[in-house]
Motif scaffolding. Structure first.
Motif, PDB file in Angstrom:
ATOM      1  N   ALA A  53       5.720  43.062  58.110  1.00 59.60           N
ATOM      2  CA  ALA A  53       4.931  42.054  58.847  1.00 59.60           C
ATOM      3  C   ALA A  53       3.865  42.739  59.704  1.00 59.60           C
ATOM      4  O   ALA A  53       2.705  42.317  59.739  1.00 59.60           O
ATOM      5  N   ILE A  65       1.144  44.213  57.323  1.00 56.54           N
ATOM      6  CA  ILE A  65       0.237  43.196  56.779  1.00 56.54           C
ATOM      7  C   ILE A  65      -0.721  42.718  57.870  1.00 56.54           C
ATOM      8  O   ILE A  65      -1.930  42.568  57.634  1.00 56.54           O
ATOM      9  N   TYR A  66      -0.198  42.506  59.063  1.00 57.52           N
ATOM     10  CA  TYR A  66      -1.048  42.116  60.191  1.00 57.52           C
ATOM     11  C   TYR A  66      -2.160  43.153  60.406  1.00 57.52           C
ATOM     12  O   TYR A  66      -3.337  42.810  60.506  1.00 57.52           O
ATOM     13  N   PRO A  94       6.862  39.168  48.139  1.00 61.72           N
ATOM     14  CA  PRO A  94       5.876  39.145  49.226  1.00 61.72           C
ATOM     15  C   PRO A  94       4.839  40.269  49.150  1.00 61.72           C
ATOM     16  O   PRO A  94       3.833  40.232  49.841  1.00 61.72           O
ATOM     17  N   TYR A 104      -3.133  38.175  50.668  1.00 59.12           N
ATOM     18  CA  TYR A 104      -3.044  37.445  51.925  1.00 59.12           C
ATOM     19  C   TYR A 104      -4.462  37.255  52.452  1.00 59.12           C
ATOM     20  O   TYR A 104      -5.318  38.123  52.280  1.00 59.12           O
ATOM     21  N   PHE A 119       0.868  35.891  61.591  1.00 57.74           N
ATOM     22  CA  PHE A 119       1.542  37.180  61.760  1.00 57.74           C
ATOM     23  C   PHE A 119       1.634  37.570  63.231  1.00 57.74           C
ATOM     24  O   PHE A 119       2.656  38.101  63.671  1.00 57.74           O
ATOM     25  N   LEU A 121       8.940  37.592  56.182  1.00 59.43           N
ATOM     26  CA  LEU A 121       7.618  37.215  55.669  1.00 59.43           C
ATOM     27  C   LEU A 121       7.580  35.758  55.214  1.00 59.43           C
ATOM     28  O   LEU A 121       6.599  35.060  55.452  1.00 59.43           O
ATOM     29  N   TYR A 122       8.659  35.297  54.582  1.00 62.35           N
ATOM     30  CA  TYR A 122       8.665  33.902  54.122  1.00 62.35           C
ATOM     31  C   TYR A 122       8.536  32.945  55.306  1.00 62.35           C
ATOM     32  O   TYR A 122       7.822  31.944  55.228  1.00 62.35           O
TER      33      TYR A 122
END
Length: 196
Positions: free
Chosen positions: A75, A78-79, A130, A135, A143, A154-155
Motif C-alpha cells: 500500500a 503504490i501510494y 492486486p 492504478y 491510499f 489493498l482490496y
C-alpha cells in the motif's frame, strides 16, 4: 507501437521467506530487476523503482524513489509510485515477479486508456491480483486514508472505486498457465529463473 505511461516496480519487501533481499537477485551478473526493466522499457517511457533505500539502485539508469510512508507494505509502495508517476495511470508489479508478458500488458493498457476507470486488475475465481495491475492517480487519496487508518489491505483501499476487472478467461488467452503472476518467495522458486 508507441511507448506510453509509467511502470512502477515495488522493491521494498522484507524478503523474510527467501532469506535475502529479492530485489538484488542476479542472473549472469545482471540484476533480475534490470532484466525486468529492460522488458518494460519496450512498453513504457517511464520506469520507477520504489525502495526503502535508494543507494542500492543508484547505479541503475531508472528513476529510484524511497517510500514516502515507510513500513506500510505494498500500500505504501503504490501510494509512493502514484505520487511520483508522471502518468495518470501507472502499472505496478513487485520485484519478485520475473515473468513479463508484454502482449498482455499492451492489451490491458489499451483497456484502461479507453475507459474512465480508477484502476484495472485481474481476477481469477474470487481472487484479485492486486499487482500486475494499473492504478490511477485518482486513488492517491484512498491510499492516504488507508495508511492513515492503518488499513493496508489493498482490496479494502480500492473496494469502493471504479475498478475494471479482467476475467481469468481473458487472461488465459495471453498466459495459459497464469505464470505472469508468479512470485519468487522461496529458494526453490529460483528454478523459475532458468526460463528468463
Amino acid at each position: 507501437m508507441k511507448k506510453v505511461g509509467t511502470a512502477v516496480i515495488l522493491c521494498g519487501g522484507k524478503s523474510s521467506r527467501m532469506g535475502f533481499d529479492k530485489s538484488l537477485i542476479e542472473i549472469k551478473g545482471k540484476l533480475l530487476i534490470e532484466i525486468v526493466c529492460e522488458k518494460l522499457e519496450k512498453i513504457f517511457d517511464e520506469i520507477i523503482l520504489v525502495t526503502e533505500n535508494r543507494e542500492k539502485f543508484k547505479h541503475l539508469k531508472y528513476k529510484v524513489v524511497e517510500d514516502i510512508e515507510r513500513n506500510y507494505g505494498p500500500a505504501g509502495g503504490i501510494y509512493t509510485g502514484l505520487k511520483y508517476s508522471e502518468s495518470k495511470y501507472a502499472f505496478f508489479l513487485a520485484c519478485d515477479m520475473p515473468k513479463i508478458n508484454v502482449n498482455f500488458i499492451r492489451y490491458i493498457m489499451e483497456v484502461i486508456k479507453d475507459g474512465n476507470y480508477d484502476g484495472l486488475m485481474c481476477k481469477h475465481n474470487n481472487w484479485i491480483e492486486p499487482l500486475y495491475a494499473f492504478y490511477s492517480k485518482d486513488l492517491i487519496k484512498n491510499f492516504q486514508n488507508g495508511i492513515k487508518e492503518n488499513n493496508l489491505v489493498l482490496y479494502d483501499i480500492i473496494k469502493n472505486s471504479n475498478i475494471k476487472y479482467i476475467t481469468e478467461e481473458t487472461v488465459r488467452k495471453y498466459s495459459e498457465n497464469l505464470d505472469m503472476f508468479t512470485n519468487l518467495n522461496y529458494i526453490k522458486d529460483l528454478e523459475i529463473l532458468k526460463d528468463i
